[in-house]
Scaffold this active site. Structure first.
Site, mmCIF file in Angstrom:
data_model
loop_
_atom_site.group_PDB
_atom_site.id
_atom_site.type_symbol
_atom_site.label_atom_id
_atom_site.label_comp_id
_atom_site.label_asym_id
_atom_site.label_seq_id
_atom_site.Cartn_x
_atom_site.Cartn_y
_atom_site.Cartn_z
ATOM 1 C CG HIS A 37 -1.931 0.966 1.335
ATOM 2 N ND1 HIS A 37 -3.251 1.129 0.743
ATOM 3 C CD2 HIS A 37 -2.011 2.555 1.316
ATOM 4 C CE1 HIS A 37 -3.987 2.024 0.812
ATOM 5 N NE2 HIS A 37 -3.162 2.906 1.092
ATOM 6 N NE ARG A 130 -7.745 3.343 -1.190
ATOM 7 C CZ ARG A 130 -7.241 4.445 -0.281
ATOM 8 N NH1 ARG A 130 -6.996 5.543 -1.072
ATOM 9 N NH2 ARG A 130 -7.145 4.327 0.737
ATOM 10 N NE ARG A 136 -11.294 11.865 7.849
ATOM 11 C CZ ARG A 136 -9.807 11.366 7.492
ATOM 12 N NH1 ARG A 136 -9.091 11.953 6.552
ATOM 13 N NH2 ARG A 136 -9.535 10.104 8.008
ATOM 14 C CG HIS A 187 -5.254 2.121 6.324
ATOM 15 N ND1 HIS A 187 -4.238 1.461 5.615
ATOM 16 C CD2 HIS A 187 -5.484 3.021 5.341
ATOM 17 C CE1 HIS A 187 -3.585 2.125 4.640
ATOM 18 N NE2 HIS A 187 -4.664 3.339 4.448
ATOM 19 C CG ASP A 267 -0.620 5.566 3.652
ATOM 20 O OD1 ASP A 267 -1.305 5.405 2.650
ATOM 21 O OD2 ASP A 267 -0.935 6.376 4.576
ATOM 22 C CG ASN A 272 -5.545 15.111 4.697
ATOM 23 O OD1 ASN A 272 -5.002 16.340 4.688
ATOM 24 N ND2 ASN A 272 -6.498 14.894 4.898
#
Length: 315
Positions: A37, A130, A136, A187, A267, A272
């Protein structure tokens, strides 16, 4: 110094840049390990960011990703389409094609995608799509559209990756369990690690995995989930320190109970984040705490991702 974003884009205020000098992990990855990932961002001058994006990142392209892969000791990686690129998968495809077969991809597609476009993505190395349910980060996509996409990719042998937050699992349960493909949860479904590992919230996620053997989980992103925060010393661990220790019981429970359906990834470049940017070397040192035996480590890092993304090699 903050890294520039090219192509006339300005990075979102408060966004942290990726860790510039990651440590070399103490944990030695097993041969053939896969970072399952990670992302690429732009560069914006070549692969513009989507007009509908919720954030603008700093550039983090394939060259930096490949260098990190080699520095940490991974053999391969799986690149997941970043929401800042929307359904424009060109940066993802370019990185996969440029990897010499060492990368696979998870794309974002819309209902309008053609069969020819799906086949071209497959030829480039894409093996999944995905679906993002984190409000958000993305706008709402009707579930009938998502189900149609899942039905169209199933004949290709692709899977669906889902990203959501733990409190939303009850309303998403029926949709996830009706998907006609393998489903990979990003996750661990973002559990609240301040709650008990044996509590009802995480218990519901474990029940999802127990009752539905086509559902897998990534045990990644402790830096996003931890309440305790990063290691005390930037770039290194103190004697006896466990990185992101409050996340360990949750990830370890999944790895030990579902060893054939777990994946792990860095990741990178950590989209963000605003509070701290993790050292990717220390993230690798998190692995032996959640997969404590060589057998579990090999399943997590080699056998499972190879079976899902490179089945022609794994068999």
């Amino acid at each position: 110094m903050s890294r520039p974003t090219t192509g006339g884009f300005t990075k979102t205020e408060g966004w942290l840049d990726w860790f510039e000098a990651p440590s070399r992990p103490r944990f030695v990855l097993p041969p053939g390990a896969v970072d399952a990932h990670c992302h690429v961002f732009g560069p914006g001058a070549e692969f513009p960011y989507a007009p509908e994006r919720k954030y603008t990142p700093c550039d983090a392209g394939k060259a930096e990703l490949f260098a990190l892969r080699d520095h940490l000791g991974f053999a391969r990686h799986v690149i997941v389409q970043a929401t800042c690129h929307g359904a424009d998968n060109r940066a993802l495809v370019d990185a996969c094609v440029s990897s010499g077969g060492r990368a696979r991809g998870v794309a974002t597609v819309r209902r309008s995608v053609t069969e020819a476009e799906l086949l071209a993505l497959h030829a480039a190395g894409v093996r999944g799509v995905r679906f993002n349910f984190v409000k958000r980060l993305v706008d709402f996509t009707p579930r009938d559209e998502l189900m149609e996409i899942a039905s169209r990719i199933a004949p290709l042998g692709w899977h669906v990756v889902v990203y959501f937050e733990a409190q939303d699992l009850p309303e998403l349960w029926d949709f996830f369990t009706a998907l006609p493909t393998t489903v990979v949860v990003d996750h661990m479904g973002r559990p609240d690690v301040s709650q008990p590992v044996d509590g009802p919230q995480f218990g519901l996620f474990l029940r999802l995995l127990r009752e539905h053997p086509t559902i897998w989980s990534k045990v990644s992103c402790p830096e996003r989930l931890s309440v305790g925060g990063p290691p005390a010393l930037p770039g290194r661990l103190a004697a006896g320190e466990v990185p992101y220790a409050d996340v360990v019981p949750f990830a370890r429970r999944i790895v030990e109970e579902f060893p054939d359906r777990v994946l792990w990834g860095t990741d990178w470049p950590h989209p963000n984040l605003k509070h701290h940017m993790p050292d990717d070397g220390l993230l690798v040192d998190f692995i032996p705490h959640i997969a404590p035996t060589p057998q579990l480590q090999r399943k997590l890092l080699v056998d499972n991702p190879m079976r899902l993304y490179w089945p022609e090699v794994a068999c």
